[in-house]
Enzyme design. Sequence first.
Site, PDB file in Angstrom:
ATOM      1  CE1 TYR A  50      -3.091  -2.989   0.469  1.00  5.21           C
ATOM      2  CE2 TYR A  50      -3.624  -2.211   2.664  1.00  5.21           C
ATOM      3  CZ  TYR A  50      -3.816  -3.111   1.643  1.00  5.21           C
ATOM      4  OH  TYR A  50      -4.731  -4.127   1.789  1.00  5.21           O
ATOM      5  NE  ARG A 237     -18.195   8.267   3.687  1.00  5.72           N
ATOM      6  CZ  ARG A 237     -18.252   9.527   3.273  1.00  5.72           C
ATOM      7  NH1 ARG A 237     -19.331  10.255   3.507  1.00  5.72           N
ATOM      8  NH2 ARG A 237     -17.235  10.078   2.622  1.00  5.72           N
ATOM      9  CG  ASN A 241     -18.082   2.440   8.007  1.00  2.41           C
ATOM     10  OD1 ASN A 241     -19.292   2.526   7.820  1.00  2.41           O
ATOM     11  ND2 ASN A 241     -17.182   2.811   7.107  1.00  2.41           N
TER      12      ASN A 241
HETATM   13  N1  LIG Z   1      -5.980  -8.565   1.750  1.00  2.00           N
HETATM   14  C1  LIG Z   1      -6.308  -8.017   0.600  1.00  2.00           C
HETATM   15  O1  LIG Z   1      -5.987  -8.544  -0.472  1.00  2.00           O
HETATM   16  C2  LIG Z   1      -7.060  -6.724   0.581  1.00  2.00           C
HETATM   17  C3  LIG Z   1      -7.600  -6.247  -0.630  1.00  2.00           C
HETATM   18  C4  LIG Z   1      -8.320  -5.057  -0.604  1.00  2.00           C
HETATM   19  C5  LIG Z   1      -8.492  -4.365   0.583  1.00  2.00           C
HETATM   20  N2  LIG Z   1      -7.929  -4.825   1.748  1.00  2.00           N
HETATM   21  C6  LIG Z   1      -8.090  -4.092   3.034  1.00  2.00           C
HETATM   22  O2  LIG Z   1      -9.474  -3.980   3.309  1.00  2.00           O
HETATM   23  C7  LIG Z   1      -9.791  -2.611   3.537  1.00  2.00           C
HETATM   24  C8  LIG Z   1     -11.222  -2.315   3.126  1.00  2.00           C
HETATM   25  O3  LIG Z   1     -11.447  -2.637   1.777  1.00  2.00           O
HETATM   26  P1  LIG Z   1     -11.647  -1.539   0.626  1.00  2.00           P
HETATM   27  O4  LIG Z   1     -11.029  -0.282   1.069  1.00  2.00           O
HETATM   28  O5  LIG Z   1     -11.212  -2.154  -0.639  1.00  2.00           O
HETATM   29  O6  LIG Z   1     -13.225  -1.404   0.497  1.00  2.00           O
HETATM   30  P2  LIG Z   1     -14.475  -1.053   1.439  1.00  2.00           P
HETATM   31  O7  LIG Z   1     -14.074  -0.898   2.857  1.00  2.00           O
HETATM   32  O8  LIG Z   1     -15.514  -2.056   1.091  1.00  2.00           O
HETATM   33  O9  LIG Z   1     -14.980   0.311   0.842  1.00  2.00           O
HETATM   34  C9  LIG Z   1     -14.314   1.529   0.984  1.00  2.00           C
HETATM   35  C10 LIG Z   1     -15.053   2.548   0.143  1.00  2.00           C
HETATM   36  O10 LIG Z   1     -16.407   2.670   0.620  1.00  2.00           O
HETATM   37  C11 LIG Z   1     -16.692   4.007   0.964  1.00  2.00           C
HETATM   38  N3  LIG Z   1     -17.413   3.985   2.251  1.00  2.00           N
HETATM   39  C12 LIG Z   1     -16.905   3.673   3.457  1.00  2.00           C
HETATM   40  N4  LIG Z   1     -17.857   3.752   4.397  1.00  2.00           N
HETATM   41  C13 LIG Z   1     -18.992   4.108   3.780  1.00  2.00           C
HETATM   42  C14 LIG Z   1     -20.302   4.353   4.234  1.00  2.00           C
HETATM   43  N5  LIG Z   1     -20.608   4.236   5.536  1.00  2.00           N
HETATM   44  N6  LIG Z   1     -21.224   4.713   3.315  1.00  2.00           N
HETATM   45  C15 LIG Z   1     -20.899   4.865   1.998  1.00  2.00           C
HETATM   46  N7  LIG Z   1     -19.649   4.639   1.515  1.00  2.00           N
HETATM   47  C16 LIG Z   1     -18.701   4.273   2.398  1.00  2.00           C
HETATM   48  C17 LIG Z   1     -15.360   4.704   1.103  1.00  2.00           C
HETATM   49  O11 LIG Z   1     -15.467   6.044   0.676  1.00  2.00           O
HETATM   50  P3  LIG Z   1     -15.093   7.268   1.685  1.00  2.00           P
HETATM   51  O12 LIG Z   1     -13.619   7.130   1.926  1.00  2.00           O
HETATM   52  O13 LIG Z   1     -15.464   8.462   0.905  1.00  2.00           O
HETATM   53  O14 LIG Z   1     -15.930   7.070   2.915  1.00  2.00           O
HETATM   54  C18 LIG Z   1     -14.458   3.919   0.170  1.00  2.00           C
HETATM   55  O15 LIG Z   1     -14.551   4.433  -1.147  1.00  2.00           O
HETATM   56  C19 LIG Z   1      -8.730  -1.839   2.719  1.00  2.00           C
HETATM   57  O16 LIG Z   1      -8.634  -0.492   3.121  1.00  2.00           O
HETATM   58  C20 LIG Z   1      -7.517  -2.670   3.009  1.00  2.00           C
HETATM   59  O17 LIG Z   1      -6.974  -2.318   4.278  1.00  2.00           O
HETATM   60  C21 LIG Z   1      -7.233  -6.003   1.745  1.00  2.00           C
END
Ligand SMILES: NC(=O)c1ccc[n+]([C@@H]2O[C@H](COP(=O)([O-])OP(=O)(O)OC[C@H]3O[C@@H](n4cnc5c(N)ncnc54)[C@H](OP(=O)(O)O)[C@@H]3O)[C@@H](O)[C@H]2O)c1
Length: 275
Positions: A50, A237, A241
């Site tokens: 990252y 948020r 969350n």
């Molecule tokens: N192990 C792996 O291979 C892997 C892969 C991907 C991700 N990850 C980890 O998992 C974490 C989470 O996954 P992710 O970031 O891909 O996706 P996520 O948590 O499903 O979604 C994040 C997105 O949703 C929005 N969001 C967050 N809360 C919200 C709410 N209450 N209402 C509406 N929209 C909301 C955020 O926008 P805003 O910022 O504008 O709120 C952001 O664009 C990552 O940050 C990372 O640490 C791990």
Amino acid sequence: MQIPTVTLNSGHRMPVAGYGTWPLQGRAATDAVLAALAAGYRLVDTAASYGNEDAVGAAVRESGLPRAELFVTTKLRGSDQGRGSTRAALEASLERLGLDYVDLYLIHWPLPAVGRYTDSYAEMADLHREGLIRTLGVSNFLPEHIAAVVAETGIVPAVDQLQVSPSHARAGLVAAVRGGGTVVQAWSPLERNTGVLGNAGIVAAADRLGVTPAQVVLRWLVQRGLTVVPHSSDPGRQRANADLFGFELTGEDMTAVDSVAQLPVKQDPATWEEF
Ligand SMILES: NC(=O)c1ccc[n+]([C@@H]2O[C@H](COP(=O)([O-])OP(=O)(O)OC[C@H]3O[C@@H](n4cnc5c(N)ncnc54)[C@H](OP(=O)(O)O)[C@@H]3O)[C@@H](O)[C@H]2O)c1
């Protein structure tokens, strides 16, 4: 806000909800992690790939929170897998984080065609014995990958971080991983806000409970026995969350989320490669 913990097979406790830091970097990442810590998060999820371990480390220092209260996860990237390189990668992550141990170290992807994940895990077991890693884990591992590292080391990964969300419920995979004694931690639990938060059944449950659709989705995962690492750059948020423990979904609410149409994952761990 107090976030409950789950006791891992290492004996250490991990918060059920943590803060995901991808894709933020630099000062924006530091500020977001500081806001998340102020909201009550204690688990911070980062990864070598990252490019934000330095920013996460800065937030840990600036927060003034005792190290023992924090749970920092980072991950071994594909290009660093293997004997010798795993140790060097962890040491470099610790240097960027400014920490002398990580709470949880994950192999980011198994990369079965590369064939180095069992060697990497064996080296992680050495680093665990030396105290540089508190708890051993994996990410995007299918049951056969977990079986291979257990056969190599005798140590069951405490955590498998997997893509799990309403459109990718992966019930069979989750049951198999949990059945072996590994805690599942859902990544992209909100599907990056690409549509599922507008699902009629999820919105109806949220309206009735007086919470947000994102809280319904995260609570559905927690009630299924998973842990979660949602990301948001917005302090409001972020707070919502993690505020998942003052309400409960009914059987009907659970069924409403279970009924979301299933989609195949784009990143199949059997074939997905990233380094
Ligand atoms: N192990 C792996 O291979 C892997 C892969 C991907 C991700 N990850 C980890 O998992 C974490 C989470 O996954 P992710 O970031 O891909 O996706 P996520 O948590 O499903 O979604 C994040 C997105 O949703 C929005 N969001 C967050 N809360 C919200 C709410 N209450 N209402 C509406 N929209 C909301 C955020 O926008 P805003 O910022 O504008 O709120 C952001 O664009 C990552 O940050 C990372 O640490 C791990």
